[in-house]
Design an enzyme around this catalytic site. Sequence first.
Site, PDB file in Angstrom:
ATOM      1  N   GLY A   1       0.781  -1.228   0.000  1.00 29.53           N
ATOM      2  CA  GLY A   1       0.000   0.000   0.000  1.00 29.53           C
ATOM      3  C   GLY A   1       0.810   1.272   0.000  1.00 29.53           C
ATOM      4  O   GLY A   1       1.846   1.402  -0.656  1.00 29.53           O
ATOM      5  N   SER A   2       0.332   2.239   0.770  1.00 28.42           N
ATOM      6  CA  SER A   2       0.830   3.618   0.701  1.00 28.42           C
ATOM      7  C   SER A   2       2.265   3.788   1.171  1.00 28.42           C
ATOM      8  O   SER A   2       2.841   4.879   0.996  1.00 28.42           O
ATOM      9  CB  SER A   2      -0.091   4.532   1.513  1.00 28.42           C
ATOM     10  N   THR A   3       2.865   2.769   1.759  1.00 27.28           N
ATOM     11  CA  THR A   3       4.281   2.874   2.123  1.00 27.28           C
ATOM     12  C   THR A   3       5.151   3.038   0.880  1.00 27.28           C
ATOM     13  O   THR A   3       6.307   3.464   0.985  1.00 27.28           O
ATOM     14  CB  THR A   3       4.740   1.630   2.905  1.00 27.28           C
TER      15      THR A   3
END
Length: 568
Positions: free
Chosen positions: A282-284
């Site tokens: 995801g957003s990492t």
Amino acid sequence: MATIIVQPGGARAGKQRIDLTAVAHNRLMLLLILFLCITAVLILRLTWVGIFSGNGRDGVGGSGLLPARADIVDRNGVPLARTMDAYSVAVRPSKLIGEPAELARKLHEIFPDEPEASFYKALTGKGWAYLRRRALPEEVAAVNALGEIGIEFPREKERLYPQRSLAAHVLGFAPNREGVGGMGVESAFNDRLTDPALRGQPFAISIDSRVQGALESELYAQMVAQNAKGAGGVILDANTGEVIAMASIPVFDPNKLANYAGKTCSQSPLCNHMVQARYELGSTFKPLSIGAAMDRGVVTSMGKRYDATAPLAVAGFRIKDDHALGRWLNVPEILVHSSNIGTARIADEMGAESMQQLFRNLQFDQRAPIELKERAKSLWPTNWGRITTMTVSYGHGIAVTPLHLASAYAALVNGGIWRPATLRKLHANEVPEGHRVFSAATSARMRQLLRMIVAAGTGRSADAKGFRVGGKTGSAEKPEEGRYNKSSLVTTFASAFPMDNPRYVVLTMMDEPKGNAQTFGLRTAAWTAAPVVKRVVERVGPMLGVLPDERRDVDISDLMPLLGKEDH
């Protein structure tokens, strides 16, 4: 003048005495020579046994004074694995004098973790069998007190793990009779551990057992609190690649291996999810993508704005934000508010070739960069079209291991140099040169942005006071049967500290957290994974020589005015 009188036969008697003395002397000399020969043979035999006889069970030759397998110690010399003479309890059923059912009951009282039926089966079997491997001395004494002549107590070389389940997935185990490691360090460094020239010297690995214990306990506590399926974490030296701690929960005790044959990684406690399981994280991924865009001249200013007023429609797909602001966003706002739309637009400008090159430079297209043999392959997109380029920029459509991500964040914050992770304790002259992925200027800017995310964005719950933590949250739905399961999340927080001079990367993750009253039922990384980082950093920072100092911090004063009013 004295007169000498010679007795008749005197000369003959004297000659006989001389002859008897000579015979006695010769016999004594013969006995002495025979004794010396026997002694020499015994000494040579003992020397031969000491030098050339090995432990038959281990199949390793070498000096009897050396262990068959080197000890494993942590970076501070704390023993993690040792080969020792251990007691076992065995039975010859044909020699038993007692009633097997009664003996089985008494043995179960001594070893309550072993079913009574198992003892009964061994006691009534046809041949010699173990009743217990690695029995404690007090347990052996209790069994001996039963007075059963059919029970024996063989001493055997056993691999013991004195810290029990601590760092079990890192250490692995060495269960087979040939002494070959089954997984972990025991397998990856098997040649070093059994080398006759080195096995007398403990093998120091990069793990710090104190830090490992803190990471495991905090992950376990959060997993229970969140009623999660599992948890995991990595602490990495940002400048050398050394793994200071690596945890995967549930754990196992390598001293008490069970039969997990046939179980998949997701079902077995033996699975090290930090290197054996792959996830869409995801957003990492957003800081990595935006960092690459800066280096490629796509992002030329922190104030450059991108349209996030509405979902982005591409090739029949709709990219939307979880917490849409419905307005144009600049770069700091895209990261602070974790905008999928803004990141996708930046990736679209950058193009598929540049995005692929970024991930190849970070080795996302290869197995996790570490010595362990049990490493999963990444899930690499087969078609890098426009929509793929956009979605992978925010961590969807590509799956890697958590260790991949930890190594990438080390490069992002340490000045831009990627180095492989290692479980070896490195000396200063052994640190690999690595290769450049981000420019030094971009790395410095990303340290500011990651610190801002914790100071004013989704990472607030990771803000350990005085430790200058910076990082990024990531909450991704797990794919299932060709679609994403909205009720099944993997939450991750990738971070580093202290951000003014990054020394350690800390990554934590929760597998399918359920939320609780403290999180108001929310399951995202900001509520589940990030708080673990805060508690871990507060505990391990001083152990690693990083003391809290609230007078120091990363200067983000030039970025704060770029945030919208809702962030202040």
